[in-house]
Motif scaffolding. Structure first.
Motif, mmCIF file in Angstrom:
data_model
loop_
_atom_site.group_PDB
_atom_site.id
_atom_site.type_symbol
_atom_site.label_atom_id
_atom_site.label_comp_id
_atom_site.label_asym_id
_atom_site.label_seq_id
_atom_site.Cartn_x
_atom_site.Cartn_y
_atom_site.Cartn_z
ATOM 1 N N CYS A 1 -22.814 -12.548 -1.208
ATOM 2 C CA CYS A 1 -23.133 -11.514 -0.210
ATOM 3 C C CYS A 1 -22.195 -10.314 -0.305
ATOM 4 O O CYS A 1 -22.593 -9.187 -0.048
ATOM 5 N N GLY A 2 -20.917 -10.556 -0.617
ATOM 6 C CA GLY A 2 -19.932 -9.473 -0.702
ATOM 7 C C GLY A 2 -19.400 -9.034 0.645
ATOM 8 O O GLY A 2 -18.544 -8.149 0.712
ATOM 9 N N VAL A 3 -19.879 -9.652 1.725
ATOM 10 C CA VAL A 3 -19.480 -9.169 3.056
ATOM 11 C C VAL A 3 -19.007 -10.291 4.001
ATOM 12 O O VAL A 3 -19.114 -10.175 5.211
ATOM 13 N N GLY A 4 -18.507 -11.399 3.440
ATOM 14 C CA GLY A 4 -17.901 -12.422 4.292
ATOM 15 C C GLY A 4 -18.874 -13.337 5.005
ATOM 16 O O GLY A 4 -18.525 -13.933 6.017
ATOM 17 N N LYS A 5 -20.090 -13.487 4.499
ATOM 18 C CA LYS A 5 -21.074 -14.322 5.191
ATOM 19 C C LYS A 5 -21.355 -15.651 4.502
ATOM 20 O O LYS A 5 -21.608 -16.643 5.158
ATOM 21 N N CYS A 6 -21.345 -15.682 3.160
ATOM 22 C CA CYS A 6 -21.880 -16.859 2.477
ATOM 23 C C CYS A 6 -20.811 -17.879 2.074
ATOM 24 O O CYS A 6 -21.126 -19.040 1.848
ATOM 25 N N GLY A 7 -19.556 -17.460 1.960
ATOM 26 C CA GLY A 7 -18.466 -18.371 1.614
ATOM 27 C C GLY A 7 -18.323 -18.660 0.121
ATOM 28 O O GLY A 7 -17.439 -19.413 -0.278
ATOM 29 N N ILE B 1 -9.175 -17.852 2.603
ATOM 30 C CA ILE B 1 -9.366 -16.430 2.287
ATOM 31 C C ILE B 1 -10.775 -16.158 1.785
ATOM 32 O O ILE B 1 -11.285 -16.873 0.913
ATOM 33 N N TYR B 2 -11.391 -15.112 2.315
ATOM 34 C CA TYR B 2 -12.662 -14.624 1.776
ATOM 35 C C TYR B 2 -12.314 -13.483 0.825
ATOM 36 O O TYR B 2 -11.953 -12.396 1.262
#
Ligand code: FAD
Ligand code: FES
Length: 290
Positions: free
Chosen positions: A256-262, A269-270
């Motif tokens: 995702c690039g935005v901290g949603k999918c893990g 840390i993401y």
């Protein structure tokens, strides 16, 4: 703009995402240049005429419709207006399709994402860039900014290592850096090739050539293949540059690039939100990071 809270980690990462982050913007390919058998340069412009407004070290998610998305570092400096550069290695589904694109073709772009290098922290300091292989592409954004604003920085040392002379990226710019008297540029190849007269050996063999006047006021920016970090960082610390002055860009599998999918997570840390640029002193205890 809708704001949605995401899960909180031990180290708070960017806590908000908005719907726009998930919608690719159309960008047109202006220029394509084959750098090596695996790496190709692309210059792109947004169809709506806007700028990317990125920081060096940030990345975009490139969409090839019907195929997928891949995170790619922005290779141009933030000072470049009207267009931005990517250097893409043909590694799989998306990047292979990208390599088939031509001038005039369109891709989707999300971003810029990630933290990037904080230019202000580097101003007034010596800088040591250590770029291995494709790691040259993200660092080029910062290096070109430094070259353009040379008076804002003290000594500038650049170390660049590639597999062999055929894998050198941005050849004409590198030739200019080698001639630039305000930059201490050193290049090496792991394996020599026809006509090669410069250093042969892994990137750590360049460190004896680097003379840093004031290590406590020197910041290092490192990007390269995972195997390089441990050895490069040992050399940097050996130059008496403090651990907290070392910044490195880490690559992880991202979706995702935005901290949603893990997908990009290292411990708590993401990497997509809190990185890909990290301070070494912060992540040196995370085994998985280096
Ligand atoms: C922050 C960041 C910046 C990056 N910057 C750049 C850049 O500037 N230029 C660049 O070329 N690349 C860059 N990359 C790497 C790039 O994102 C990947 O090479 C790309 O996502 C590959 O996508 P693909 O669809 O082409 O390949 P895929 O089809 O996803 O395959 C890539 C490779 O991974 C293997 N693979 C696929 N899925 C898995 C899996 N689940 N587990 C293990 N292996 C798997 C495949 O076999 C193949 O070898 C960056 C990555 C990150 C995270
Ligand atoms: S890529 Fe999805 S959380 Fe980082």
């Amino acid at each position: 703009m809708t704001k949605t809270a995401t899960k909180t980690t031990e180290h708070a990462h960017a806590n908000f995402v908005n719907a726009e982050m998930f919608v690719p913007k159309m960008a047109k390919i202006n220029r394509v240049e084959t750098f090596t058998e695996k790496e190709t340069f692309f210059e792109l412009s947004f169809q709506d005429g806007t700028d990317l407004n990125h920081k060096p070290g940030q990345f975009v998610e490139v969409s090839i419709f019907g195929v997928g998305e891949a995170p790619i570092s922005i290779s141009s400096p933030p000072t470049k207006k009207g267009a931005f550069d990517l250097c893409v290695r043909n590694a799989g589904m998306v990047t292979n399709k990208m390599h088939q694109l031509k001038v005039g073709d369109m891709v989707g772009i999300r971003g810029p994402f990630g933290t990037g290098f904080d230019i202000k922290k580097f101003e007034g300091k010596n800088i040591l860039f250590v770029a291995g292989g494709l790691g040259y592409a993200p660092l080029r954004s910062f290096m070109n900014y430094v070259v353009e604003n040379r008076k804002d920085f003290k000594e500038v040392h650049i170390l660049y290592g590639t597999r062999d002379p055929n894998f050198i990226l941005y050849r004409s710019e590198i030739a200019a850096l080698e001639k630039n008297k305000d930059i201490n540029f050193h290049i090496t190849v792991d394996r020599t090739g026809e006509g090669w007269t410069k250093n042969v050996g892994v990137i750590t063999t360049l460190f004896p050539k680097v003379k840093i006047s004031d290590p406590a006021n020197t910041l290092a920016a490192v990007c390269g293949p995972p195997v390089m970090y441990k050895f490069a960082i040992m050399e940097i610390l050996g130059k008496k540059i403090p651990a907290e002055n070392i910044y490195m860009s880490l690559e992880r599998r991202m979706k995702c690039g935005v901290g949603k999918c893990g997908h990009c997570q290292i411990n708590s840390i993401y990497v997509c939100c809190e990185g890909p640029v990290f301070n070494f002193a912060r992540v040196c205890d995370y085994k998985e990071a280096i």
